[in-house]
Design a protein around this motif. Sequence first.
Motif: not given
Length: 222
Positions: A50-51, A71, A114, A116, A143, A145-146, A216
Amino acid sequence: MTTHEDSSTVPHPTVASESFWEPHYQRNIRPWTGLPNAVLADITADLTPASVLDIGCGEGGDALWLAGRGWTVTAVDVSATVLERARAQAAERGLTANVKFEKYDVSQSLPGGSFDLVSAQYFHTPIDIPREQVLRRAAASVAVQGLLLIVDHASTAPWSWNQDPDIRFPTPQDALKKLDLDDDHWQPIRVDAAQRTASGPDGQSATVTDNVIALRRIGREN
């Protein structure tokens, strides 16, 4: 995995970050390894790409490794010289679409938005900066859940500039407490000390200890 540690870093508490790190990288040209930090590779192995925000990216080993696995990476450092080296490696590897290297003095600001994953690997500096404040700002960029991943030195390598026998490193729990994060909004994934093999500037090797904090984000403060 072996991680290179530089012995040329000496305390400069009154020097601005860029004024220290830019000449540091100009005079230090190292062979490119392309290896990520071991804890980062382990923690992210099973995550969906993700990010990412990579704080203090240096020559981009972590950023390029993550980009090569899909990523989308924003990597920041205060040195224009080291960022140019990282961009050259990204171009050579065909990863320019996945990673951008941006110049930031993180003691002043971080990229907006934001992410991840927010990664701060060995975010230590001899410059006097508000380190916990920077890391709290980094945590705010995660973020929901990041993941926030911080890996710190918890021992001194034999070739390190700081050989003070009275130095006392914080435990992982102490380091986490200093961040002053709200327990209601963060789930600990890993808070412990880990050993690894580090290599020095002249080919030395030694077993060193790191503090690992992986959290997390499960909610945002109102």
